[in-house]
Write a protein that holds these residues in place. Structure first.
Motif, short mmCIF file in Angstrom:
data_model
loop_
_atom_site.label_atom_id
_atom_site.label_comp_id
_atom_site.label_asym_id
_atom_site.label_seq_id
_atom_site.Cartn_x
_atom_site.Cartn_y
_atom_site.Cartn_z
N HIS A 292 0.72 -1.15 -0.10
CA HIS A 292 0.04 -0.01 -0.13
C HIS A 292 0.88 1.27 -0.01
CE1 HIS A 292 -3.45 -2.40 0.91
NE2 HIS A 292 -2.68 -3.08 1.67
N SER A 293 1.95 1.26 0.78
CA SER A 293 2.91 2.48 0.97
C SER A 293 3.65 2.59 -0.38
CB SER A 293 3.61 2.47 2.06
OG SER A 293 4.43 1.39 2.06
N ARG A 294 4.19 1.71 -1.01
CA ARG A 294 5.02 1.69 -2.30
C ARG A 294 4.39 0.77 -3.52
NH1 ARG A 294 10.39 2.91 -0.97
NH2 ARG A 294 10.61 2.53 -3.37
N PRO A 295 3.35 1.38 -4.00
CA PRO A 295 2.60 0.72 -5.07
C PRO A 295 3.83 0.36 -6.45
CG PRO A 295 2.01 3.06 -5.11
CD PRO A 295 2.67 2.73 -3.77
N SER A 296 4.61 1.25 -6.41
CA SER A 296 5.66 1.11 -7.59
C SER A 296 6.58 -0.31 -7.50
CB SER A 296 6.63 2.28 -7.46
OG SER A 296 7.48 2.36 -6.41
N LEU A 297 6.47 -0.81 -6.32
CA LEU A 297 7.13 -2.17 -6.19
C LEU A 297 6.23 -3.31 -6.75
CD1 LEU A 297 8.17 -1.76 -2.58
CD2 LEU A 297 9.77 -1.50 -4.51
N GLN A 298 6.96 -3.88 -7.65
CA GLN A 298 6.07 -5.13 -8.51
C GLN A 298 6.64 -6.40 -8.09
OE1 GLN A 298 3.29 -4.60 -10.11
NE2 GLN A 298 3.34 -2.52 -9.48
N VAL A 299 7.84 -6.29 -7.70
CA VAL A 299 8.32 -7.93 -7.64
C VAL A 299 8.90 -7.98 -6.08
CG1 VAL A 299 10.42 -9.42 -8.20
CG2 VAL A 299 9.41 -7.65 -9.81
N PHE A 300 8.33 -9.05 -5.18
CA PHE A 300 8.86 -9.33 -3.95
C PHE A 300 9.48 -10.56 -3.95
CE2 PHE A 300 5.63 -5.98 -3.57
CZ PHE A 300 5.66 -5.56 -2.26
N VAL A 301 10.72 -10.55 -3.30
CA VAL A 301 11.50 -11.90 -3.64
C VAL A 301 11.57 -12.08 -1.77
CG1 VAL A 301 13.89 -12.65 -3.67
CG2 VAL A 301 12.84 -10.90 -5.09
N ILE A 302 11.22 -13.58 -1.36
CA ILE A 302 11.03 -13.81 -0.11
C ILE A 302 12.41 -14.76 -0.08
CG2 ILE A 302 9.81 -15.22 1.66
CD1 ILE A 302 7.42 -14.12 0.23
N VAL A 303 13.34 -14.69 0.71
CA VAL A 303 14.45 -15.41 0.78
C VAL A 303 14.36 -16.23 1.96
CG1 VAL A 303 17.03 -15.58 1.11
CG2 VAL A 303 16.08 -13.58 -0.17
N SER A 304 13.55 -17.40 2.02
CA SER A 304 13.33 -18.29 3.04
C SER A 304 12.38 -19.58 2.36
CB SER A 304 12.42 -17.56 4.14
OG SER A 304 12.07 -18.57 4.92
N GLY A 305 12.52 -20.74 3.07
CA GLY A 305 11.85 -21.96 2.51
C GLY A 305 10.86 -22.19 3.64
N ASP A 306 10.56 -21.21 4.58
CA ASP A 306 9.30 -21.49 5.55
C ASP A 306 7.87 -21.53 4.79
OD1 ASP A 306 7.75 -21.58 7.50
OD2 ASP A 306 8.87 -20.53 8.73
#
Length: 369
Positions: A292-306
């Protein structure tokens, strides 16, 4: 101008009175003056930088005079303060400046495209006129030659016709050469390439990477992880990197230097026994807040196998975001790997011999898009 901007005066009336001064020299003067002011930073430098940005915002949308020059003056203002508003010292202002510059560069691109289109139309019209002129010239030459063959009167008349024929031949030889637009197209292509979007955020679950804090495993390489992420086509430029861990734990000193060197922001999570999933919860909260605060962010990288992050990945998809997972292949929850658009496998944390180099196995990137 800056004084009027600071005092919230009607700056547009002042601009109308000085349209003759809004030129490229003005942009150069503003840029050099600002650089000189910021060379010795004082307590008033931040306020001055904000005034310059405000003035740039106003002149960027000023519709009178030469709009292209107004835009260049605005860009000069933005670029003159970009080195002052650093990401570490002024994170919000730094982010706003990135947005302003991207918008200004895109507006410049549209202006260039419009000029090129007008230039192309003019060139086509000019080429058509040249073609007609050459056709008429050929006809006149033929008529002149015919007259020379037919007229056998006085020497004066023949010499006069020969003089005219020589003049027409010279005009033909000096006709305008074709105009090529290739250098202009190449310049526009370079401008488009230089404009990049800060569209990616990377969230690191350090406890998952180290396989627990009691006996952490440091066989991974944060640099290699970032390089693998950058290889994915949808990743443009990385805007935010956050690493969640109990950084007061002395066992994590090994990777603290890498975290600082790579510009990763360490997020402190105190490892109380009753808050076993505190890092996972904070990571999820921050990801949802960024939607919501940064709508320009389109790619989210989650570094975890949880596997707990599978629900987060689904929620990100609901908002139209691309999700990239990154973890040890045999230590990754199958549901999380299945819902990610891309998944990066990093080498398993196995015990290595003395002669075996760390992270020799090349990571594998799988894509479902």
């Amino acid at each position: 101008m800056l004084k009027a901007t600071y005092q919230n005066q009607q700056i547009y009336s002042l601009l109308r009175e000085n349209l003759d001064k809004l030129n490229h020299d003005f942009a150069l003067l503003l840029r050099q003056w600002a650089i000189d002011q910021f060379s010795n930073q004082t307590t008033t430098s931040a306020n001055l930088a904000k005034i310059i940005v405000k003035f740039s915002n106003l002149i960027q949308v000023f519709a009178e005079g030469n709009c292209a020059i107004n835009l260049e003056i605005a860009i000069a203002g933005y670029e003159s303060v970009i080195n002052f508003f650093t990401r570490d010292a002024f994170p919000e202002d730094w982010d706003a400046m990135q947005q302003n510059l991207v918008a200004a560069y895109k507006q410049r691109e549209k202006t260039f495209n419009k000029v090129i289109e007008e230039f192309k139309n003019t060139t086509v019209k000019t080429s058509s006129e040249i073609h007609v002129s050459n056709k008429q010239l050929q006809q006149e030459l033929q008529e002149a030659k015919q007259q020379i063959d037919d007229l056998e009167h006085t020497k004066q008349e023949i010499d006069h016709l020969k003089t005219n024929l020589a003049r027409l031949e010279q005009v033909k030889d000096n006709s305008i050469t074709p105009i090529t637009l290739e250098p202009i197209f190449s310049a526009i292509k370079n401008i488009k390439t230089s404009i990049q979007n800060f569209n990616t955020v990377i969230l690191y679950d350090i406890e998952n990477l180290t396989m627990g804090n009691k006996n952490p495993n440091f066989k991974f390489s944060l640099t290699k992880i970032i390089n693998q992420i950058n290889e994915i086509e949808l990743v443009d430029k990385i805007a935010i990197q956050c690493a969640y861990a109990d950084w007061s734990n002395s066992n994590l000193k090994t990777i603290k230097s890498d975290v600082q060197k790579l510009g990763i922001e360490p997020i402190q999570i105190f490892g109380f026994s009753f808050q076993r999933n505190a890092a996972d919860i904070q990571l999820t909260i921050d990801a949802v807040e960024l939607i919501h605060s940064r709508p320009s962010l389109q790619v989210f990288v989650i570094v975890s196998g949880d596997g707990a992050f599978a629900s987060l990945a689904k929620k990100l998809h609901e908002y139209g975001k691309t999700v990239i997972g990154c973890a040890y292949k045999n230590q990754t929850n199958k549901v999380l790997a299945a819902v990610c658009d891309y998944f990066i496998s990093i080498p398993e944390p196995e015990v290595e011999t003395v002669n075996q180099s760390i992270n020799r196995v090349k990571p594998i990137i799988s894509s479902k898009i």
